[in-house]
Design an enzyme around this catalytic site. Structure first.
Site, short mmCIF file in Angstrom:
data_model
loop_
_atom_site.label_atom_id
_atom_site.label_comp_id
_atom_site.label_asym_id
_atom_site.label_seq_id
_atom_site.Cartn_x
_atom_site.Cartn_y
_atom_site.Cartn_z
N ARG A 47 20.58 5.35 62.81
CA ARG A 47 21.78 5.65 63.59
C ARG A 47 23.03 5.07 62.97
O ARG A 47 24.16 5.44 63.32
CB ARG A 47 21.60 5.13 65.03
CG ARG A 47 22.75 5.47 65.96
CD ARG A 47 22.38 5.23 67.43
NE ARG A 47 21.98 3.87 67.67
CZ ARG A 47 22.81 2.84 67.89
NH1 ARG A 47 24.12 3.04 67.85
NH2 ARG A 47 22.35 1.63 68.13
N TYR A 101 37.52 27.67 65.19
CA TYR A 101 36.15 27.92 65.62
C TYR A 101 36.06 27.75 67.14
O TYR A 101 36.61 26.79 67.70
CB TYR A 101 35.21 26.94 64.90
CG TYR A 101 33.81 26.92 65.44
CD1 TYR A 101 33.02 28.07 65.48
CD2 TYR A 101 33.26 25.73 65.91
CE1 TYR A 101 31.73 28.04 65.97
CE2 TYR A 101 31.96 25.69 66.40
CZ TYR A 101 31.21 26.85 66.43
OH TYR A 101 29.94 26.81 66.93
N ASP A 173 39.08 21.80 58.86
CA ASP A 173 37.73 22.36 58.85
C ASP A 173 37.64 23.23 57.59
O ASP A 173 38.27 24.29 57.51
CB ASP A 173 37.49 23.19 60.11
CG ASP A 173 36.05 23.70 60.22
OD1 ASP A 173 35.40 23.87 59.17
OD2 ASP A 173 35.59 23.93 61.35
N LYS A 198 26.29 25.66 57.34
CA LYS A 198 26.73 26.88 56.68
C LYS A 198 26.53 26.79 55.17
O LYS A 198 25.40 26.73 54.70
CB LYS A 198 28.18 27.16 57.06
CG LYS A 198 28.47 27.06 58.56
CD LYS A 198 27.60 27.93 59.42
CE LYS A 198 28.07 28.04 60.86
NZ LYS A 198 28.15 26.78 61.62
#
Length: 389
Positions: A47, A101, A173, A198
């Site tokens: 984590r 997005y 982005d 992606k």
């Protein structure tokens, strides 16, 4: 200045985990979630983004984006939300580009008010549209270029200069472009974000996100991200590192296919409009040339009125009508039903997203086969229209 290795060299070798025991050619995978903590400099915990495989992949992504450091996450939205909340507090304000997005817009609309964070969306894409929205309490300016799904281009240099002028943190982005086609940090942007699902993953089998920036900003994001818990499993980390090895060759093949397909569709008698920055007819073509090395593997188009989009997608035999994008296989979807379904019809209309818009992610197949698939699907739809008539 030390010479930077070439793109494909970085993709293949930077950020490898050395196999010191057996000398294997690929990174060994360390699946442990429990590491020794006594008498060591670094206490490892998944984590905390610092397992051997996590750290190696972060080095690779940082190198690809010409950044000092990077973090990887369990999804693109985990990366985006962690970066935004790391720099925004109650009473702060952020300026967003007006076409983003859909998941990012939904995050802003659903969550920011709960934290007392204010926001504005620009009316357009010109630098003055952003300047107009800046307030004394503005802390962040956020863009996405090329945009999803209309492939609009925002002037990265102008936005980064504006951010510096007003002492703002600039974020982008960079998913649609990928590091192969565009490196925003070289153009002055502070923080680069990716849905690594992606192009970085590239095979439609990995869910991940990434942030790249300077070491100071990455540490600030880390301090929040370790509490949000959006880390990535080491097996997926290993798969993503493997996938990035072919990023350069994959994306360049997709660029080539997309440009050929855009030209084909632009001349097609049954296509109303094509959105692709690599076309000279695109209003942002010259701007795209100035800040991108390639125009990307994404395009959108609209069929002529009377041709049913749903029927067209069902008629495809090779191109897959599925959600997501950027895999080695070509995919197609309706933004209205998927990526931008969370927006109201009025919001989509304001962004120019029509119900008949089709987003097309070019893969690495032979482009002639893809063109033939488009043609046969259109002919099938037209034949059904004629029968009904």
């Amino acid at each position: 200045m030390k010479k930077r290795p070439g793109l494909n060299t970085v993709c293949t070798h930077t950020g490898e985990v050395e196999d010191k025991r057996f000398g294997g050619a690929v990174s060994p995978l360390y699946m442990s979630t429990a590491y020794v903590f006594e008498d060591i400099d670094e206490k490892r915990y998944p984590r905390y983004f610092n397992t051997p495989n996590q750290q190696a992949l972060c080095r690779k992504i940082a190198a690809l984006e010409h950044a000092e450091d990077a973090l990887i996450f369990g999804s693109g939205m985990a990366a985006i939300s962690s970066a935004l909340f790391a720099f925004l507090r109650k009473g702060d304000h952020v300026v967003f580009q007006n076409t983003l997005y859909g998941g990012t817009i939904n995050l802003v609309r659903e969550e920011f008010e709960k934290f007392g964070i204010e926001y504005s969306f620009t009316e357009g894409f010109a630098p003055e549209d952003f300047e107009r929205e800046i307030r004394p309490e503005t802390k962040v300016i956020y863009i996405e270029t090329p945009s999803n799904p209309l492939l609009t281009i925002t002037d990265i240099r102008a936005i980064s200069a504006m951010a510096k002028k007003h002492n703002l943190v600039s974020m982008i982005d960079n998913t649609f472009a990928s590091p192969v086609n565009q490196n925003p940090i070289d153009l002055g942007i502070d923080i680069v974000l990716h849905s690594a699902t992606k192009y970085l993953g590239g095979h439609s089998d990995i869910l991940a996100g990434a942030v790249a920036s300077n070491s100071e900003y990455i540490d600030r994001i880390f301090q929040l991200a370790k509490n949000f818990g959006g880390s990535l499993s080491d097996y997926t980390v290993w798969l993503l590192e493997r996938s990035i090895k072919t990023l350069g060759v994959r994306v360049k093949a997709q660029n080539k296919n997309a440009k050929k397909m855009a030209k084909f569709l632009a001349k097609h008698s049954d296509v109303e409009k094509v959105y692709y920055p690599g076309l000279k007819s695109h209003p942002d073509h010259e701007l795209a040339k100035s800040q991108m090395r390639g125009f990307g593997g994404m395009l959108s188009f609209e069929l002529k009125d009377g041709l049913d989009v749903s029927e067209f997608q069902k008629s495809l035999k090779l191109i897959k009508p599925v959600m997501s994008l950027a895999g080695v296989e070509s995919t197609i979807l309706s933004p209205t039903l998927t990526s931008h379904a969370l927006l109201t019809p009025e919001e989509r209309e304001k962004q120019g997203i029509k119900d008949g818009l089709i987003r097309f992610s070019l893969g690495i197949e032979d482009v002639k086969d893809l063109m033939e698939d488009i043609d046969q699907a259109i002919e099938n739809v037209k034949s059904k229209v004629e029968v009904v008539s």
